[in-house]
Write a protein that holds these residues in place. Structure first.
Motif, PDB file in Angstrom:
ATOM      1  N   LEU A   1       0.840  -1.204   0.000  1.00  0.00           N
ATOM      2  CA  LEU A   1       0.000   0.000   0.000  1.00  0.00           C
ATOM      3  C   LEU A   1       0.874   1.253   0.000  1.00  0.00           C
ATOM      4  O   LEU A   1       0.534   2.270  -0.620  1.00  0.00           O
ATOM      5  CB  LEU A   1      -0.959  -0.015   1.191  1.00  0.00           C
ATOM      6  CG  LEU A   1      -2.038  -1.113   1.129  1.00  0.00           C
ATOM      7  CD1 LEU A   1      -2.966  -1.031   2.341  1.00  0.00           C
ATOM      8  CD2 LEU A   1      -2.866  -1.008  -0.152  1.00  0.00           C
ATOM      9  N   ASP A   2       2.000   1.174   0.682  1.00  0.00           N
ATOM     10  CA  ASP A   2       2.937   2.303   0.678  1.00  0.00           C
ATOM     11  C   ASP A   2       3.485   2.524  -0.739  1.00  0.00           C
ATOM     12  O   ASP A   2       3.576   3.659  -1.211  1.00  0.00           O
ATOM     13  CB  ASP A   2       4.074   2.044   1.654  1.00  0.00           C
ATOM     14  CG  ASP A   2       5.107   3.155   1.628  1.00  0.00           C
ATOM     15  OD1 ASP A   2       4.785   4.251   2.125  1.00  0.00           O
ATOM     16  OD2 ASP A   2       6.215   2.937   1.101  1.00  0.00           O
ATOM     17  N   GLN A   3       3.819   1.434  -1.404  1.00  0.00           N
ATOM     18  CA  GLN A   3       4.321   1.544  -2.782  1.00  0.00           C
ATOM     19  C   GLN A   3       3.258   2.100  -3.720  1.00  0.00           C
ATOM     20  O   GLN A   3       3.573   2.824  -4.664  1.00  0.00           O
ATOM     21  CB  GLN A   3       4.798   0.173  -3.278  1.00  0.00           C
ATOM     22  CG  GLN A   3       6.234  -0.138  -2.902  1.00  0.00           C
ATOM     23  CD  GLN A   3       7.196   0.982  -3.314  1.00  0.00           C
ATOM     24  OE1 GLN A   3       7.234   1.391  -4.456  1.00  0.00           O
ATOM     25  NE2 GLN A   3       7.955   1.508  -2.359  1.00  0.00           N
ATOM     26  N   ASP A   4       1.996   1.747  -3.454  1.00  0.00           N
ATOM     27  CA  ASP A   4       0.899   2.298  -4.261  1.00  0.00           C
ATOM     28  C   ASP A   4       0.866   3.825  -4.149  1.00  0.00           C
ATOM     29  O   ASP A   4       0.638   4.530  -5.133  1.00  0.00           O
ATOM     30  CB  ASP A   4      -0.455   1.725  -3.804  1.00  0.00           C
ATOM     31  CG  ASP A   4      -0.588   0.242  -4.140  1.00  0.00           C
ATOM     32  OD1 ASP A   4       0.246  -0.283  -4.911  1.00  0.00           O
ATOM     33  OD2 ASP A   4      -1.530  -0.396  -3.614  1.00  0.00           O
ATOM     34  N   LEU A   5       1.094   4.315  -2.926  1.00  0.00           N
ATOM     35  CA  LEU A   5       1.143   5.769  -2.713  1.00  0.00           C
ATOM     36  C   LEU A   5       2.299   6.385  -3.494  1.00  0.00           C
ATOM     37  O   LEU A   5       2.126   7.382  -4.200  1.00  0.00           O
ATOM     38  CB  LEU A   5       1.292   6.087  -1.214  1.00  0.00           C
ATOM     39  CG  LEU A   5       1.741   7.523  -0.898  1.00  0.00           C
ATOM     40  CD1 LEU A   5       0.652   8.536  -1.265  1.00  0.00           C
ATOM     41  CD2 LEU A   5       2.147   7.677   0.561  1.00  0.00           C
ATOM     42  N   VAL A   6       3.474   5.788  -3.369  1.00  0.00           N
ATOM     43  CA  VAL A   6       4.663   6.318  -4.048  1.00  0.00           C
ATOM     44  C   VAL A   6       4.406   6.399  -5.553  1.00  0.00           C
ATOM     45  O   VAL A   6       4.696   7.414  -6.205  1.00  0.00           O
ATOM     46  CB  VAL A   6       5.905   5.449  -3.752  1.00  0.00           C
ATOM     47  CG1 VAL A   6       7.097   5.871  -4.603  1.00  0.00           C
ATOM     48  CG2 VAL A   6       6.256   5.520  -2.263  1.00  0.00           C
ATOM     49  N   SER A   7       3.827   5.346  -6.082  1.00  0.00           N
ATOM     50  CA  SER A   7       3.558   5.284  -7.510  1.00  0.00           C
ATOM     51  C   SER A   7       2.514   6.327  -7.935  1.00  0.00           C
ATOM     52  O   SER A   7       2.714   7.070  -8.908  1.00  0.00           O
ATOM     53  CB  SER A   7       3.106   3.855  -7.844  1.00  0.00           C
ATOM     54  OG  SER A   7       2.523   3.811  -9.100  1.00  0.00           O
ATOM     55  N   ALA A   8       1.405   6.403  -7.193  1.00  0.00           N
ATOM     56  CA  ALA A   8       0.341   7.356  -7.541  1.00  0.00           C
ATOM     57  C   ALA A   8       0.829   8.796  -7.375  1.00  0.00           C
ATOM     58  O   ALA A   8       0.506   9.672  -8.202  1.00  0.00           O
ATOM     59  CB  ALA A   8      -0.888   7.110  -6.665  1.00  0.00           C
ATOM     60  N   ALA A   9       1.617   9.049  -6.349  1.00  0.00           N
ATOM     61  CA  ALA A   9       2.135  10.407  -6.121  1.00  0.00           C
ATOM     62  C   ALA A   9       3.081  10.802  -7.253  1.00  0.00           C
ATOM     63  O   ALA A   9       3.092  11.962  -7.685  1.00  0.00           O
ATOM     64  CB  ALA A   9       2.847  10.486  -4.770  1.00  0.00           C
ATOM     65  N   GLY A  10       3.851   9.851  -7.742  1.00  0.00           N
ATOM     66  CA  GLY A  10       4.735  10.127  -8.873  1.00  0.00           C
ATOM     67  C   GLY A  10       3.942  10.523 -10.111  1.00  0.00           C
ATOM     68  O   GLY A  10       4.301  11.466 -10.821  1.00  0.00           O
ATOM     69  N   LYS A  11       2.836   9.803 -10.331  1.00  0.00           N
ATOM     70  CA  LYS A  11       1.994  10.126 -11.490  1.00  0.00           C
ATOM     71  C   LYS A  11       1.311  11.488 -11.321  1.00  0.00           C
ATOM     72  O   LYS A  11       1.182  12.251 -12.276  1.00  0.00           O
ATOM     73  CB  LYS A  11       0.941   9.025 -11.701  1.00  0.00           C
ATOM     74  CG  LYS A  11       1.541   7.761 -12.301  1.00  0.00           C
ATOM     75  CD  LYS A  11       0.519   6.634 -12.379  1.00  0.00           C
ATOM     76  CE  LYS A  11       1.212   5.312 -12.685  1.00  0.00           C
ATOM     77  NZ  LYS A  11       0.379   4.152 -12.344  1.00  0.00           N
ATOM     78  N   LEU A  12       0.872  11.764 -10.098  1.00  0.00           N
ATOM     79  CA  LEU A  12       0.238  13.061  -9.838  1.00  0.00           C
ATOM     80  C   LEU A  12       1.242  14.196 -10.039  1.00  0.00           C
ATOM     81  O   LEU A  12       0.902  15.260 -10.578  1.00  0.00           O
ATOM     82  CB  LEU A  12      -0.349  13.073  -8.416  1.00  0.00           C
ATOM     83  CG  LEU A  12      -1.055  14.342  -7.948  1.00  0.00           C
ATOM     84  CD1 LEU A  12      -2.111  14.819  -8.941  1.00  0.00           C
ATOM     85  CD2 LEU A  12      -1.681  14.139  -6.569  1.00  0.00           C
TER      86      LEU A  12
ATOM     87  N   GLY B   1      -7.657  11.705  -7.866  1.00  0.00           N
ATOM     88  CA  GLY B   1      -8.502  10.669  -7.263  1.00  0.00           C
ATOM     89  C   GLY B   1      -7.753   9.379  -6.963  1.00  0.00           C
ATOM     90  O   GLY B   1      -7.817   8.869  -5.832  1.00  0.00           O
ATOM     91  N   PRO B   2      -7.037   8.833  -7.943  1.00  0.00           N
ATOM     92  CA  PRO B   2      -6.275   7.601  -7.691  1.00  0.00           C
ATOM     93  C   PRO B   2      -5.273   7.744  -6.545  1.00  0.00           C
ATOM     94  O   PRO B   2      -5.043   6.795  -5.796  1.00  0.00           O
ATOM     95  CB  PRO B   2      -5.558   7.370  -9.030  1.00  0.00           C
ATOM     96  CG  PRO B   2      -6.443   8.020 -10.052  1.00  0.00           C
ATOM     97  CD  PRO B   2      -7.035   9.223  -9.358  1.00  0.00           C
ATOM     98  N   THR B   3      -4.699   8.926  -6.396  1.00  0.00           N
ATOM     99  CA  THR B   3      -3.762   9.132  -5.289  1.00  0.00           C
ATOM    100  C   THR B   3      -4.516   9.149  -3.959  1.00  0.00           C
ATOM    101  O   THR B   3      -4.098   8.516  -2.984  1.00  0.00           O
ATOM    102  CB  THR B   3      -2.967  10.446  -5.480  1.00  0.00           C
ATOM    103  OG1 THR B   3      -2.439  10.476  -6.800  1.00  0.00           O
ATOM    104  CG2 THR B   3      -1.824  10.532  -4.480  1.00  0.00           C
ATOM    105  N   ALA B   4      -5.626   9.864  -3.944  1.00  0.00           N
ATOM    106  CA  ALA B   4      -6.445   9.913  -2.728  1.00  0.00           C
ATOM    107  C   ALA B   4      -6.878   8.507  -2.314  1.00  0.00           C
ATOM    108  O   ALA B   4      -6.939   8.181  -1.123  1.00  0.00           O
ATOM    109  CB  ALA B   4      -7.663  10.811  -2.954  1.00  0.00           C
ATOM    110  N   LYS B   5      -7.140   7.674  -3.296  1.00  0.00           N
ATOM    111  CA  LYS B   5      -7.546   6.296  -2.986  1.00  0.00           C
ATOM    112  C   LYS B   5      -6.435   5.513  -2.287  1.00  0.00           C
ATOM    113  O   LYS B   5      -6.705   4.664  -1.436  1.00  0.00           O
ATOM    114  CB  LYS B   5      -7.949   5.573  -4.279  1.00  0.00           C
ATOM    115  CG  LYS B   5      -9.423   5.754  -4.586  1.00  0.00           C
ATOM    116  CD  LYS B   5      -9.865   4.904  -5.779  1.00  0.00           C
ATOM    117  CE  LYS B   5     -11.231   5.390  -6.273  1.00  0.00           C
ATOM    118  NZ  LYS B   5     -11.503   5.004  -7.654  1.00  0.00           N
ATOM    119  N   THR B   6      -5.189   5.785  -2.661  1.00  0.00           N
ATOM    120  CA  THR B   6      -4.098   5.063  -1.988  1.00  0.00           C
ATOM    121  C   THR B   6      -3.972   5.511  -0.532  1.00  0.00           C
ATOM    122  O   THR B   6      -3.636   4.712   0.336  1.00  0.00           O
ATOM    123  CB  THR B   6      -2.730   5.246  -2.713  1.00  0.00           C
ATOM    124  OG1 THR B   6      -2.264   6.587  -2.563  1.00  0.00           O
ATOM    125  CG2 THR B   6      -2.824   4.885  -4.180  1.00  0.00           C
ATOM    126  N   CYS B   7      -4.241   6.787  -0.263  1.00  0.00           N
ATOM    127  CA  CYS B   7      -4.239   7.252   1.140  1.00  0.00           C
ATOM    128  C   CYS B   7      -5.304   6.480   1.907  1.00  0.00           C
ATOM    129  O   CYS B   7      -5.041   5.909   2.969  1.00  0.00           O
ATOM    130  CB  CYS B   7      -4.565   8.752   1.230  1.00  0.00           C
ATOM    131  SG  CYS B   7      -3.458   9.844   0.322  1.00  0.00           S
TER     132      CYS B   7
END
Lengths: 147, 147
Positions: free
Chosen positions: B103-114, B131-137
């Motif tokens: 889940l932490d990696q999901d955040l890192v990945s989504a934040a990079g895209k954002l 939205g996808p980033t908020a979902k990882t939070c």
């Protein structure tokens, strides 16, 4: 009258803000700058341990520390909005704002140089750039941080 | 015996650490990750206000927010060392470490895209990536943060 004063204080607080950071409450600004300083201090400490031969030199770790340090150094200033006082912050931060901004800029500049040194992978360069950065911390703490 | 256990716990704590972060005390690790999350949340909130049309779109500010967000997203994980418990952190962070890391990696990945979207200067791209980033939070908070 009280309402007018509050509105005026709010306008003043926002006028003092750089475009990058707006805080809903003064305590958010305090927590923001304290968080930024905390993360910054950790990576600065990690570099310091290597620069002072108290930890084995790890070039990749030093480069990563430097990168975070340089990025984080730019952040806390935005948290010193009008009215966002704290135990650690001397009132002079606001009454001598130009001096505070100069010392903050000294940190940003020194941290940038330390990051460049860390990127080089050369411990001698890191040792040379660490002291000047530490001096910018101390200069600002001596002047603007409550003991 | 107590001393042996303490030493063993210390070894375990350091074994769990990535090279980038070593903390003298568990509370330093807690303060580090909380500081990183705090700064991250601020810049994420700033982007969110623009993505949700609650603040005027400022391309330069959005790009700066994205850059800080992407850099900060990589940091807090290192603060979840063994023994560094806190009120907000569920024990599952340590007992289901693989899930937490994912889940932490999901955040890192989504934040990079954002951050990439924010760099484009195109609000539509920011809206799409927010939205996808908020979902990882939320996914991680639902699972691993104490209510």
């Amino acid at each position: 009258m009280n309402k007018m004063l509050t509105a005026a204080a709010l306008v003043a607080a926002f006028a003092a803000l750089p475009a990058q950071a707006q805080f809903a409450k003064a305590e958010d600004a305090v927590a923001y700058r304290q968080g930024a300083y905390r993360v910054l201090a950790h990576h600065f400490g990690s570099l310091g341990a290597m620069a002072n031969d108290k930890a084995p030199f790890d070039a990749a770790r030093a480069a990563a520390d430097g990168e975070v340090l340089a990025a984080l150094a730019k952040l806390p200033a935005a948290g010193f909005v009008a009215g966002a006082e704290s135990k650690a912050a001397k009132p002079a931060i606001w009454t001598e704002a130009d001096k505070f901004k100069q010392l903050d800029q000294d940190l940003v500049s020194a941290a940038g140089k330390l990051a460049e040194a860390a990127k080089s992978g050369d411990l001698a360069q890191i040792k040379a750039a660490f002291g000047p950065t530490a001096k910018t911390c101390k200069a600002c703490h001596d002047e603007f941080r409550q003991k």
